[in-house]
Design an enzyme around this catalytic site. Structure first.
Site, PDB file in Angstrom:
ATOM      1  N   CYS A  11       0.836  -1.200   0.000  1.00 54.15           N
ATOM      2  CA  CYS A  11       0.000   0.000   0.000  1.00 54.15           C
ATOM      3  C   CYS A  11       0.877   1.258   0.000  1.00 54.15           C
ATOM      4  O   CYS A  11       2.102   1.186   0.139  1.00 54.15           O
ATOM      5  CB  CYS A  11      -0.919   0.005   1.217  1.00 54.15           C
ATOM      6  SG  CYS A  11      -0.041   0.134   2.787  1.00 54.15           S
ATOM      7  N   CYS A  14       3.077   1.610   3.056  1.00 54.99           N
ATOM      8  CA  CYS A  14       4.211   0.681   3.034  1.00 54.99           C
ATOM      9  C   CYS A  14       5.331   1.241   2.157  1.00 54.99           C
ATOM     10  O   CYS A  14       6.506   1.189   2.522  1.00 54.99           O
ATOM     11  CB  CYS A  14       3.790  -0.681   2.504  1.00 54.99           C
ATOM     12  SG  CYS A  14       2.542  -1.499   3.512  1.00 54.99           S
TER      13      CYS A  14
END
Length: 78
Positions: A11, A14
């Site tokens: 994501c 991240c």
């Protein structure tokens, strides 16, 4: 050589954490091996319940937060 692992499915948070970790390593001038751990089963083996997670040398040092580069520098120095 130290090893930094980013625990998450890929994501935006991240990816931001990964970029911040790379910046922190460059600030210290350390050679660091980076690994993205993206499968849920692998992430669970670390005991990380909330992503993004950050592991240094196989030990989870943060989960559920996007740490700033300065914070990661402190963790690398510890």
């Amino acid at each position: 050589m130290r090893k930094i692992q980013i625990l998450g499915t890929g994501c935006a948070k991240c990816n931001e954490l990964a970029a911040n970790a790379k910046e922190a390593a460059q600030t210290l001038g350390e050679e660091v091996e980076f690994e993205k751990v993206t499968t849920i089963n692998e992430i669970m083996t670390f005991g990380c319940m909330t992503t993004p997670g950050l592991a240094i040398d196989g030990k989870v040092v943060s989960q559920g937060k996007v740490l700033k580069p300065e914070q990661i520098v402190k963790l690398l120095q510890a």
